[in-house]
Design an enzyme around this catalytic site. Sequence first.
Site, PDB file in Angstrom:
ATOM      1  N   ASN A   1      -5.380  12.415   0.672  1.00 45.36           N
ATOM      2  CA  ASN A   1      -4.458  11.565   1.443  1.00 45.36           C
ATOM      3  C   ASN A   1      -5.299  10.793   2.467  1.00 45.36           C
ATOM      4  O   ASN A   1      -6.522  10.969   2.557  1.00 45.36           O
ATOM      5  CB  ASN A   1      -3.371  12.420   2.115  1.00 45.36           C
ATOM      6  CG  ASN A   1      -2.244  11.573   2.691  1.00 45.36           C
ATOM      7  OD1 ASN A   1      -1.721  10.691   2.019  1.00 45.36           O
ATOM      8  ND2 ASN A   1      -1.874  11.795   3.937  1.00 45.36           N
ATOM      9  N   LYS A   2      -4.623   9.959   3.235  1.00 42.40           N
ATOM     10  CA  LYS A   2      -5.296   9.078   4.195  1.00 42.40           C
ATOM     11  C   LYS A   2      -6.323   9.817   5.043  1.00 42.40           C
ATOM     12  O   LYS A   2      -6.094  10.947   5.484  1.00 42.40           O
ATOM     13  CB  LYS A   2      -4.224   8.434   5.082  1.00 42.40           C
ATOM     14  CG  LYS A   2      -4.717   7.476   6.149  1.00 42.40           C
ATOM     15  CD  LYS A   2      -5.620   6.393   5.629  1.00 42.40           C
ATOM     16  CE  LYS A   2      -5.067   5.613   4.470  1.00 42.40           C
ATOM     17  NZ  LYS A   2      -6.086   4.764   3.786  1.00 42.40           N
TER      18      LYS A   2
ATOM     19  N   ASP B   1      -2.031  10.884  -2.081  1.00 43.71           N
ATOM     20  CA  ASP B   1      -2.453   9.862  -3.048  1.00 43.71           C
ATOM     21  C   ASP B   1      -2.807  10.456  -4.395  1.00 43.71           C
ATOM     22  O   ASP B   1      -2.753   9.788  -5.422  1.00 43.71           O
ATOM     23  CB  ASP B   1      -3.628   9.062  -2.496  1.00 43.71           C
ATOM     24  CG  ASP B   1      -3.129   8.056  -1.482  1.00 43.71           C
ATOM     25  OD1 ASP B   1      -2.877   8.466  -0.334  1.00 43.71           O
ATOM     26  OD2 ASP B   1      -2.932   6.883  -1.857  1.00 43.71           O
TER      27      ASP B   1
ATOM     28  N   ARG C   1       0.865  -1.190   0.000  1.00 45.50           N
ATOM     29  CA  ARG C   1       0.000   0.000   0.000  1.00 45.50           C
ATOM     30  C   ARG C   1       0.897   1.234   0.000  1.00 45.50           C
ATOM     31  O   ARG C   1       2.120   1.119   0.107  1.00 45.50           O
ATOM     32  CB  ARG C   1      -1.010   0.013   1.164  1.00 45.50           C
ATOM     33  CG  ARG C   1      -0.595  -0.581   2.460  1.00 45.50           C
ATOM     34  CD  ARG C   1       0.522   0.098   3.165  1.00 45.50           C
ATOM     35  NE  ARG C   1       0.280   1.523   3.336  1.00 45.50           N
ATOM     36  CZ  ARG C   1       1.192   2.412   3.598  1.00 45.50           C
ATOM     37  NH1 ARG C   1       2.466   2.040   3.728  1.00 45.50           N
ATOM     38  NH2 ARG C   1       0.898   3.680   3.742  1.00 45.50           N
ATOM     39  N   GLY C   2       0.268   2.422  -0.102  1.00 50.57           N
ATOM     40  CA  GLY C   2       1.034   3.656  -0.261  1.00 50.57           C
ATOM     41  C   GLY C   2       1.127   3.954  -1.756  1.00 50.57           C
ATOM     42  O   GLY C   2       1.500   3.072  -2.542  1.00 50.57           O
ATOM     43  N   ALA C   3       0.795   5.185  -2.137  1.00 50.85           N
ATOM     44  CA  ALA C   3       0.618   5.504  -3.561  1.00 50.85           C
ATOM     45  C   ALA C   3       1.815   5.122  -4.447  1.00 50.85           C
ATOM     46  O   ALA C   3       1.637   4.396  -5.436  1.00 50.85           O
ATOM     47  CB  ALA C   3       0.270   6.990  -3.706  1.00 50.85           C
TER      48      ALA C   3
ATOM     49  N   GLN D   1      -1.813   2.428   9.939  1.00 51.43           N
ATOM     50  CA  GLN D   1      -0.519   2.527   9.234  1.00 51.43           C
ATOM     51  C   GLN D   1       0.506   3.307  10.061  1.00 51.43           C
ATOM     52  O   GLN D   1       1.710   3.056   9.958  1.00 51.43           O
ATOM     53  CB  GLN D   1      -0.701   3.228   7.884  1.00 51.43           C
ATOM     54  CG  GLN D   1      -1.454   2.436   6.836  1.00 51.43           C
ATOM     55  CD  GLN D   1      -2.935   2.767   6.829  1.00 51.43           C
ATOM     56  OE1 GLN D   1      -3.508   3.123   7.858  1.00 51.43           O
ATOM     57  NE2 GLN D   1      -3.567   2.653   5.690  1.00 51.43           N
TER      58      GLN D   1
ATOM     59  N   ARG E   1      -7.560  -0.202  -6.621  1.00 53.26           N
ATOM     60  CA  ARG E   1      -7.775   0.880  -5.655  1.00 53.26           C
ATOM     61  C   ARG E   1      -7.932   2.179  -6.458  1.00 53.26           C
ATOM     62  O   ARG E   1      -7.091   2.499  -7.293  1.00 53.26           O
ATOM     63  CB  ARG E   1      -6.595   0.981  -4.668  1.00 53.26           C
ATOM     64  CG  ARG E   1      -6.450  -0.278  -3.802  1.00 53.26           C
ATOM     65  CD  ARG E   1      -5.534  -0.054  -2.613  1.00 53.26           C
ATOM     66  NE  ARG E   1      -6.144   0.815  -1.632  1.00 53.26           N
ATOM     67  CZ  ARG E   1      -5.482   1.355  -0.599  1.00 53.26           C
ATOM     68  NH1 ARG E   1      -4.185   1.120  -0.467  1.00 53.26           N
ATOM     69  NH2 ARG E   1      -6.102   2.124   0.270  1.00 53.26           N
TER      70      ARG E   1
END
Length: 328
Positions: free
Chosen positions: A232-233, A222, A45-47, A181, A79
Amino acid sequence: MVETIQWTDAGVVMIDQRRLPREQIFVTCKSYKEVAEAIRNMTIRGAPAIGVAAAMGVALGAMEGADFETVCKTLAATRPTAVNLFWAIERMRRVHTASNGDLALLIEEAKRVRWEDIAICESIGRNGASLVPDGKTVLTHCNAGALATAGYGTALGVIRAAVSAGKKIDVLADETRPFLQGARLTAWELQHDGIPVKLITDNMAGYFLHSGRVGCVVVGADRIAANGDVANKIGTYSVAVLAKENGVPFYVAAPISTLDLNIASGAQIPIERRADSEVTHVFGVPVAPENIEVENPAFDVTPARYVTAIITERGIARAPYADSLRSL
Ligand code: MRU
């Protein structure tokens, strides 16, 4: 630092981020469908890391002799928010078209996406380090570190570079409910590097931003729209508003591949909804009544007016972002 993702003869090897920090288990994806599932279920995960995985997934699909468009469609459906996913697939498509599907060139390109990402993160770090005030605390949200990229990280890259430059800083890591995270990945990464870090719950961020102790906030992204709005998150927006209210600079660190200049504003960014169980359960243990209805947007959009600067590998953008992002 542990390797996030690698191309090997046995397949695409990634550390299973769902199991960290308690277990360091590596999974090997041998097909593009396995890569797609690993992106969807957050093994990776993570862009930027999602972008690298997608590029490698396309190369694996070519090795399998699968239909190119089906491979791209399957990976693109994993995603929706991180634009790096679509950027990486398009990059692979260009090589596929130009080379008439040459397998060796596709594999080469996927490997290049990975090592370029590490170099990009190091440049982001160098560009952002000067913005971090010496002797103060940096607050971050989610994990925009080595694990969210091919290595070094974006927001954590800025922190790493500031520490390497001799700045005496410490970090407050938001735990980042519901997927944790911050607690599981950021805390682990920084502890591993010997960078002073303290873990806080998300609802403590306002308390610390008001305290005068925090010199700046640095987060990843993201997707960044042409006007500087940042997805973002989930929870990033709340931190940004609290930072502005308390006069704390709010920095976003992201590669150019996270810019989506095709969309005018954050209103057009698709926001992923994830499973109810991420909210109702913690590590498989129910924390809410059975059958409770749930909302679980995985990202939010921080309007550009809350963003002090956007740190990229090509330099630092400031408002008005419509001009500064385009020129970068
Ligand atoms: O749902 P995730 O863990 O993929 O979300 C990650 C984030 O929101 C990160 O901050 C973002 O992707 C930047 S990673 C360098």
